[in-house]
Design a protein around this motif. Structure first.
Motif, PDB file in Angstrom:
ATOM      1  N   GLY A 149       0.773  -1.232   0.000  1.00  0.00           N
ATOM      2  CA  GLY A 149       0.000   0.000   0.000  1.00  0.00           C
ATOM      3  C   GLY A 149       0.806   1.284   0.000  1.00  0.00           C
ATOM      4  O   GLY A 149       0.276   2.342   0.348  1.00  0.00           O
ATOM      5  N   LEU A 150       2.064   1.206  -0.410  1.00  0.00           N
ATOM      6  CA  LEU A 150       2.864   2.431  -0.468  1.00  0.00           C
ATOM      7  C   LEU A 150       2.295   3.377  -1.526  1.00  0.00           C
ATOM      8  O   LEU A 150       1.764   2.940  -2.545  1.00  0.00           O
ATOM      9  N   ASP A 151       2.428   4.651  -1.282  1.00  0.00           N
ATOM     10  CA  ASP A 151       1.930   5.662  -2.214  1.00  0.00           C
ATOM     11  C   ASP A 151       2.894   5.888  -3.370  1.00  0.00           C
ATOM     12  O   ASP A 151       2.468   6.239  -4.475  1.00  0.00           O
ATOM     13  N   LEU A 152       4.193   5.719  -3.110  1.00  0.00           N
ATOM     14  CA  LEU A 152       5.219   6.064  -4.079  1.00  0.00           C
ATOM     15  C   LEU A 152       6.396   5.104  -3.978  1.00  0.00           C
ATOM     16  O   LEU A 152       6.818   4.756  -2.871  1.00  0.00           O
ATOM     17  N   ILE A 153       6.902   4.681  -5.126  1.00  0.00           N
ATOM     18  CA  ILE A 153       8.155   3.934  -5.198  1.00  0.00           C
ATOM     19  C   ILE A 153       9.037   4.670  -6.191  1.00  0.00           C
ATOM     20  O   ILE A 153       8.620   4.938  -7.327  1.00  0.00           O
TER      21      ILE A 153
END
Length: 161
Positions: A64-68
């Protein structure tokens, strides 16, 4: 988006993964994201193996990370596999971000035309490929800074302007 966006940074380097080269690009990304109010929850250094890259990206998207943000593996070398691995994970392209990165890079060096990095969305996660050089990472993050927070808000579903 009410809480701080959560991010991960992935450095792709065969030599870095083997402990033969210091990673300076990953820390530069983490520093710039912190300046933008984006919390870096995870970071890793791994080889340029496309299956390993894809697996790590999928794991972070599922978390569920917003940004990679990736660094490395975007050039013309035979082991530069980051765009291909990223393409296997994203569901929607974000070509304007990749165009912005290259356009800003071209103001500094014609070598920016050799970057094959892509940007795209997987679920509610934005994935951005950056080159492996620390200087390029800093310049690219500066180019993204004005639009990145708003992009993350939109992906999270906050479309009220």
């Amino acid at each position: 988006m009410n809480e701080k966006p959560a991010a991960a940074v992935l450095t792709l380097s065969d030599q870095g993964a083997a402990g033969l080269r210091e990673d300076t690009s990953g820390p530069a990304i983490r520093e710039r994201l912190a300046d933008l109010g984006i919390a870096v929850n995870s970071h890793a250094i791994q080889s340029d193996d496309p299956d390993t890259i894809e697996a790590q990206l999928r794991e972070w998207v599922a978390a569920g990370l917003d940004l990679i943000v990736t660094t490395g593996g975007t050039g013309f070398g035979p082991r530069d596999n980051t765009p291909e691995a990223t393409r296997r994970v994203i569901e929607r392209d974000a070509p304007g971000l990749a165009e912005l990165i290259r356009a800003e890079g071209l103001r500094k060096t014609p070598m920016a035309a050799l970057s094959r990095g892509i940007c795209g969305i997987a679920g509610r996660t934005l994935i951005v490929n950056l080159p492996g050089s620390e200087r390029a990472v800093r310049e690219n993050m500066d180019a993204l800074a004005p639009v990145l927070p708003h992009a993350l808000q939109l992906i999270a579903g906050d479309t009220e302007h």
